[in-house]
Scaffold this active site. Structure first.
Site, PDB file in Angstrom:
ATOM      1  N   VAL A 169     -29.932  64.060  35.624  1.00 13.59           N
ATOM      2  CA  VAL A 169     -29.548  62.675  35.352  1.00 13.59           C
ATOM      3  C   VAL A 169     -28.833  62.125  36.582  1.00 13.59           C
ATOM      4  O   VAL A 169     -27.606  62.023  36.624  1.00 13.59           O
ATOM      5  CB  VAL A 169     -28.646  62.585  34.103  1.00 13.59           C
ATOM      6  CG1 VAL A 169     -28.539  61.134  33.626  1.00 13.59           C
ATOM      7  CG2 VAL A 169     -29.170  63.458  32.980  1.00 13.59           C
ATOM      8  N   LEU A 228     -24.819  69.199  40.474  1.00 15.75           N
ATOM      9  CA  LEU A 228     -26.002  69.378  41.309  1.00 15.75           C
ATOM     10  C   LEU A 228     -26.081  70.764  41.954  1.00 15.75           C
ATOM     11  O   LEU A 228     -27.157  71.364  41.984  1.00 15.75           O
ATOM     12  CB  LEU A 228     -26.043  68.279  42.377  1.00 15.75           C
ATOM     13  CG  LEU A 228     -27.235  68.287  43.329  1.00 15.75           C
ATOM     14  CD1 LEU A 228     -28.544  68.175  42.564  1.00 15.75           C
ATOM     15  CD2 LEU A 228     -27.121  67.145  44.332  1.00 15.75           C
ATOM     16  N   HIS A 282     -27.574  68.193  34.043  1.00 13.97           N
ATOM     17  CA  HIS A 282     -26.684  68.036  35.195  1.00 13.97           C
ATOM     18  C   HIS A 282     -26.826  66.647  35.797  1.00 13.97           C
ATOM     19  O   HIS A 282     -27.844  65.969  35.644  1.00 13.97           O
ATOM     20  CB  HIS A 282     -26.993  69.096  36.265  1.00 13.97           C
ATOM     21  CG  HIS A 282     -28.188  68.758  37.110  1.00 13.97           C
ATOM     22  ND1 HIS A 282     -28.081  68.089  38.320  1.00 13.97           N
ATOM     23  CD2 HIS A 282     -29.508  68.979  36.920  1.00 13.97           C
ATOM     24  CE1 HIS A 282     -29.287  67.924  38.836  1.00 13.97           C
ATOM     25  NE2 HIS A 282     -30.177  68.454  38.014  1.00 13.97           N
ATOM     26  N   CYS A 283     -25.780  66.223  36.475  1.00 15.69           N
ATOM     27  CA  CYS A 283     -25.825  65.027  37.317  1.00 15.69           C
ATOM     28  C   CYS A 283     -25.275  65.453  38.676  1.00 15.69           C
ATOM     29  O   CYS A 283     -25.433  66.608  39.063  1.00 15.69           O
ATOM     30  CB  CYS A 283     -25.043  63.870  36.700  1.00 15.69           C
ATOM     31  SG  CYS A 283     -23.327  64.239  36.273  1.00 15.69           S
ATOM     32  N   PHE A 284     -24.645  64.566  39.401  1.00 15.18           N
ATOM     33  CA  PHE A 284     -24.140  64.948  40.723  1.00 15.18           C
ATOM     34  C   PHE A 284     -22.905  65.842  40.623  1.00 15.18           C
ATOM     35  O   PHE A 284     -22.805  66.874  41.280  1.00 15.18           O
ATOM     36  CB  PHE A 284     -23.815  63.701  41.545  1.00 15.18           C
ATOM     37  CG  PHE A 284     -23.433  64.009  42.965  1.00 15.18           C
ATOM     38  CD1 PHE A 284     -24.396  64.347  43.901  1.00 15.18           C
ATOM     39  CD2 PHE A 284     -22.104  63.979  43.367  1.00 15.18           C
ATOM     40  CE1 PHE A 284     -24.046  64.648  45.209  1.00 15.18           C
ATOM     41  CE2 PHE A 284     -21.748  64.272  44.669  1.00 15.18           C
ATOM     42  CZ  PHE A 284     -22.720  64.608  45.592  1.00 15.18           C
TER      43      PHE A 284
END
EC number: 3.1.3.16
Length: 394
Positions: free
Chosen positions: A35, A16, A85-87
């Site tokens: 995501v 993130l 990207h995600c977290f």
């Protein structure tokens, strides 16, 4: 904070904190595939977003998004670059990247996982996502072994496109397919050779191969008078269409870029400075807009006696919500240099003036709640009482 890993040219994976203007512009990223849950895209006039609102949970069916994300990544690599990207850049984003590579290169889950792992060693999809990826591998294999159905569908789509566009050049499309076939054959040879040594694909030995990847093995190449324009339909499939109005499309794109980078858009009408030392901190352009919440009714654990504080009586005697009484008491700003420089450790912390070290506000990668009730993630929050608003001199 620069947390971006390159898988191959034009294709990046990150967390993130990587979604900030400096990083996106540095790697020439034009498309962002987010995501993660409860994410609010930023700078939507500058970058194109695809938001997959899911949790990193074994109960999530992530496989149903593989087609949609594949088409989006293909489009992003064609236009410039794409960031997935995600977290934390470990599970959800890694799963999407592995699925894309499996389909793009026609390789196994193990080989695709090896490629992403070489680029970003910390990836670790949860067990459910791994099972879904292996199931996806079987589906792709079945489609390759029975291509007649797929080819028939493709021929029908091509026939429709031929009726709409007389300038379509099928010979160039055959050449494009042959180039992809040559790449796949060369890549298969590399994989077979590396499988004899711990069955792992080494990215260093295949860098040259990746640099020759065509942007899309499924796209249609047109003559010099036409340009393919992919359109994402509601069923998450991209239909290739051709158009001769490239001048109009180019002019529209230039206008959007000029508008987003013009001095007026960049500076805005006001600048905001530290109330103690008058150090300039941010501009109108850096303030994030958000949908207004429901005020005190958004806080479940207290202030229940004020549930009607923002309501007034209508003409028919009914109570109606008066949104004008819900006021945001803080500014939420984007990831600009002065705020990012204070996020070197942890998941949250305080924001201080870079000049006098006066406390200004707080930041949190997981997000904070505005006084209006809206949840902003990630958040860089500065109360309005800590800064002075001044006119921008032009």
């Amino acid at each position: 904070m620069n947390d971006v890993s390159r898988i191959f040219p034009g294709f990046y994976i990150g967390s993130l904190p990587a979604v900030n203007r400096n990083t996106l512009d540095k790697y020439q990223i034009t498309h962002v595939c987010s995501v993660l849950n409860e994410f609010q895209p930023k700078w939507t006039k500058i970058y194109k977003y695809l938001h997959i609102d899911i949790y990193d949970s074994p109960s999530v069916d992530i496989m149903k998004y593989f087609d949609k994300t594949f088409q989006f990544i293909e489009e992003g690599r064609k236009d410039g670059g794409v960031l997935v990207h995600c977290f934390a850049g470990i599970s959800r984003s890694a799963t999407i990247c592995i699925a894309y590579i499996m389909r793009k290169l026609n390789i196994s889950f193990e080989d695709a996982h090896g490629l992403v792992s070489d680029a970003r060693p910390i990836i670790y999809p949860n067990e459910s996502f791994i099972k879904q990826l292996k199931k996806y591998e079987l589906i792709l294999k079945k489609n390759r072994e029975n291509p007649q159905i797929v080819e028939k569908e493709s021929e029908e789509e091509d026939d429709d496109e031929d009726d709409d566009d007389d300038d379509y050049d099928s010979d160039e499309d055959d050449d494009d397919d042959s180039e992809d076939d040559d790449f796949e054959e060369e890549f298969d040879n590399v994989v077979k050779k590396k499988n004899n040594n711990n069955k792992k694909v080494n990215v260093k030995n295949t860098t040259k191969v990746f640099s020759n990847i065509s942007i899309s093995s499924e796209q249609t190449t047109t003559s010099t008078t036409t340009v393919p324009t992919p359109t994402l339909n509601p069923e998450t499939k991209i239909e290739e269409t051709t158009t001769t109005t490239t001048a109009t499309a180019t002019a529209t794109l230039v206008e959007e870029v000029v508008e987003s980078t013009s001095p007026k858009a960049t500076l805005g009408e006001h600048r905001y400075s530290c109330r103690k030392c008058s150090k300039d901190l941010f501009l109108d352009f850096d303030i994030l807009d958000h949908e207004q919440g429901q005020g005190q009714t958004s806080f479940k654990w207290n202030k229940r006696d004020n549930t009607t504080c923002n309501k007034s009586v209508g003409a028919n005697g009914e109570q109606i919500e008066d949104q004008n009484k819900v006021i945001c008491t803080s500014y939420f700003i984007s990831e600009i240099e002065f705020s990012l420089s204070q996020t070197y450790s942890g998941m949250e912390g305080k924001l201080f003036c870079p000049s006098c070290n006066e406390k200004l506000g707080s930041w949190s990668w997981s997000g904070e709640q505005c006084s209006c009730g809206a949840w902003i993630a990630p958040s860089f929050q500065i109360p309005k009482t800590r800064v002075d608003e001044k006119k921008v001199l032009k």
